[in-house]
Design an enzyme around this catalytic site. Structure first.
Site, PDB file in Angstrom:
ATOM      1  N   SER A 139      33.073 -43.284  15.569  1.00 10.73           N
ATOM      2  CA  SER A 139      34.289 -42.931  16.310  1.00 10.73           C
ATOM      3  C   SER A 139      35.037 -41.888  15.491  1.00 10.73           C
ATOM      4  O   SER A 139      34.823 -41.775  14.272  1.00 10.73           O
ATOM      5  CB  SER A 139      35.163 -44.184  16.449  1.00 10.73           C
ATOM      6  OG  SER A 139      36.455 -43.861  16.925  1.00 10.73           O
ATOM      7  N   TYR A 152      38.889 -52.323  13.573  1.00 16.33           N
ATOM      8  CA  TYR A 152      38.068 -51.295  14.219  1.00 16.33           C
ATOM      9  C   TYR A 152      37.844 -50.125  13.256  1.00 16.33           C
ATOM     10  O   TYR A 152      36.721 -49.622  13.104  1.00 16.33           O
ATOM     11  CB  TYR A 152      38.787 -50.826  15.491  1.00 16.33           C
ATOM     12  CG  TYR A 152      38.007 -49.870  16.357  1.00 16.33           C
ATOM     13  CD1 TYR A 152      37.128 -50.345  17.339  1.00 16.33           C
ATOM     14  CD2 TYR A 152      38.152 -48.489  16.231  1.00 16.33           C
ATOM     15  CE1 TYR A 152      36.417 -49.481  18.152  1.00 16.33           C
ATOM     16  CE2 TYR A 152      37.451 -47.616  17.036  1.00 16.33           C
ATOM     17  CZ  TYR A 152      36.585 -48.106  18.001  1.00 16.33           C
ATOM     18  OH  TYR A 152      35.892 -47.231  18.806  1.00 16.33           O
TER      19      TYR A 152
HETATM   20  P1  NAD Z   1      32.604 -50.535  26.782  1.00 18.80           P
HETATM   21  O1  NAD Z   1      33.524 -51.713  26.692  1.00 18.80           O
HETATM   22  O2  NAD Z   1      32.428 -49.826  28.057  1.00 18.80           O
HETATM   23  O3  NAD Z   1      31.170 -50.911  26.248  1.00 18.80           O
HETATM   24  C1  NAD Z   1      30.950 -51.792  25.195  1.00 18.80           C
HETATM   25  C2  NAD Z   1      29.565 -52.344  25.369  1.00 18.80           C
HETATM   26  O4  NAD Z   1      29.331 -53.274  24.312  1.00 18.80           O
HETATM   27  C3  NAD Z   1      29.396 -53.108  26.683  1.00 18.80           C
HETATM   28  O5  NAD Z   1      28.120 -52.843  27.215  1.00 18.80           O
HETATM   29  C4  NAD Z   1      29.516 -54.553  26.254  1.00 18.80           C
HETATM   30  O6  NAD Z   1      28.804 -55.428  27.111  1.00 18.80           O
HETATM   31  C5  NAD Z   1      28.866 -54.476  24.882  1.00 18.80           C
HETATM   32  N1  NAD Z   1      29.217 -55.605  24.032  1.00 18.80           N
HETATM   33  C6  NAD Z   1      30.441 -56.079  23.701  1.00 18.80           C
HETATM   34  N2  NAD Z   1      30.312 -57.171  22.928  1.00 18.80           N
HETATM   35  C7  NAD Z   1      28.989 -57.370  22.747  1.00 18.80           C
HETATM   36  C8  NAD Z   1      28.218 -58.346  22.059  1.00 18.80           C
HETATM   37  N3  NAD Z   1      28.801 -59.352  21.397  1.00 18.80           N
HETATM   38  N4  NAD Z   1      26.876 -58.241  22.117  1.00 18.80           N
HETATM   39  C9  NAD Z   1      26.270 -57.265  22.818  1.00 18.80           C
HETATM   40  N5  NAD Z   1      26.936 -56.313  23.486  1.00 18.80           N
HETATM   41  C10 NAD Z   1      28.279 -56.378  23.451  1.00 18.80           C
HETATM   42  O7  NAD Z   1      33.111 -49.551  25.631  1.00 18.80           O
HETATM   43  P2  NAD Z   1      32.675 -48.073  25.228  1.00 18.80           P
HETATM   44  O8  NAD Z   1      33.909 -47.272  25.223  1.00 18.80           O
HETATM   45  O9  NAD Z   1      31.505 -47.610  26.003  1.00 18.80           O
HETATM   46  O10 NAD Z   1      32.271 -48.313  23.715  1.00 18.80           O
HETATM   47  C11 NAD Z   1      30.960 -48.181  23.243  1.00 18.80           C
HETATM   48  C12 NAD Z   1      30.994 -47.795  21.771  1.00 18.80           C
HETATM   49  O11 NAD Z   1      31.601 -46.512  21.643  1.00 18.80           O
HETATM   50  C13 NAD Z   1      31.798 -48.756  20.901  1.00 18.80           C
HETATM   51  O12 NAD Z   1      31.155 -48.932  19.665  1.00 18.80           O
HETATM   52  C14 NAD Z   1      33.106 -48.019  20.728  1.00 18.80           C
HETATM   53  O13 NAD Z   1      33.763 -48.384  19.561  1.00 18.80           O
HETATM   54  C15 NAD Z   1      32.613 -46.579  20.677  1.00 18.80           C
HETATM   55  N6  NAD Z   1      33.641 -45.574  20.951  1.00 18.80           N
HETATM   56  C16 NAD Z   1      34.281 -45.546  22.159  1.00 18.80           C
HETATM   57  C17 NAD Z   1      35.248 -44.569  22.378  1.00 18.80           C
HETATM   58  C18 NAD Z   1      35.971 -44.448  23.689  1.00 18.80           C
HETATM   59  O14 NAD Z   1      36.938 -43.693  23.779  1.00 18.80           O
HETATM   60  N7  NAD Z   1      35.551 -45.120  24.748  1.00 18.80           N
HETATM   61  C19 NAD Z   1      35.575 -43.663  21.373  1.00 18.80           C
HETATM   62  C20 NAD Z   1      34.903 -43.739  20.158  1.00 18.80           C
HETATM   63  C21 NAD Z   1      33.940 -44.704  19.965  1.00 18.80           C
END
Ligand code: NAD
Length: 257
Positions: A139, A152
């Protein structure tokens, strides 16, 4: 470029960025394993729909990334893992002195430790196959900090460190490891924060999106899951064979500030 014949395992990929990465790797020809902790009909239906759209094999494997043995079992069950994308992640926002212990433990386990466990099992498979890519979804918060996101930010800085170590341990092999550092991407994880933040600041959801959420993103636009997926495909290409142990920001200029 074609990833035909490669198998990609993407943790936490039944929604958001993980799902976007799954689509882009499948579009490039890879067989894909998608994952989450649930075991619903719709999870398996999602795998079938990605397979149909891109003409590749897609399996859904249930595994809870907060549990070390299930992280390891995911890779073992996949049977092959040429491309490992550690993506599963959760968020909790609170000041350090009020941060619930169970939230701290869950975030460290899912956002950081799971990547250690999956990588530990995947590397011997990659060595045997003679090729591998480890792509960790960190991130902008793996490179910078914000208040109230201690777990986080600690986890994402940890993911960047783990990526560098993995890269050094595989530097003499045809295996690379890098961290993609997205800024804000409009996914369920971010969408869930908008209504509460709007209430907190007494703003409309549109206002809060522009003035609060995208405040640190100079482009004032969300990155898309397709752009994160495209970056993952690039990291799998021959052009990226000497890119290892580094971070690639997809953040609309956030970390340039
Ligand atoms: P999201 O909530 O859409 O997706 C998260 C995914 O992780 C989902 O598929 C969920 O089912 C899965 N998950 C959660 N707990 C779990 C567990 N215990 N076991 C297995 N799977 C699990 O969120 P996102 O925004 O797509 O985030 C995905 C990644 O990207 C994360 O690591 C997040 O930190 C990172 N990220 C997101 C952003 C953003 O702005 N959305 C920015 C930077 C980094």
């Amino acid at each position: 470029m074609s990833l035909k014949g490669k198998t990609a395992v993407i943790t936490g990929s039944n929604s958001g960025i993980g799902l976007g990465v799954a689509h882009e790797l499948a579009r490039a020809g890879a067989d894909v394993v998608i994952n989450s902790f649930t075991d619903r009909e719709e999870d398996h239906a999602l795998a079938a729909s990605i397979a149909k759209e891109h003409g590749v094999t897609v399996r859904y494997i249930q595994a809870d990334m907060s549990k070390p043995d299930q992280c390891r079992a995911l890779i073992e069950q996949a049977g092959a893992c040429d491309i490992l994308v550690n993506n599963a992640g959760i968020q909790h926002v609170a000041p350090i002195d009020e941060f619930p212990l169970e939230k701290w433990d869950a975030i460290i386990a899912i956002n950081l430790s799971s990547a250690f466990h999956t990588t530990a099992v995947a590397l011997p498979m990659m060595r045997k196959a003679g090729w591998g890519r480890v792509i960790n979804i960190a991130s902008a918060h793996g490179l910078t900090a914000s208040p109230f996101k201690s777990a986080y930010i600690a986890a994402k800085h940890g993911v960047v460190g783990l990526s560098k170590t993995t890269a050094l341990e595989t530097a003499r092999e045809p295996i690379t490891c890098n961290a993609i550092c997205p800024g804000y991407v409009l996914t369920p994880l971010v969408e869930a924060q908008i209504p509460d933040t709007a209430k907190k600041y007494d703003m409309s959801e549109e206002e809060v999106t522009q003035k609060v959420i995208l405040e640190r993103q100079p482009s004032k636009e969300f990155a898309t899951v397709e752009q994160i997926g495209g970056t993952a495909v690039f990291l799998c290409s021959d052009a990226a064979a000497q890119i290892t142990g580094t971070t690639i920001s997809v953040d609309g200029g956030w970390t340039a500030l």
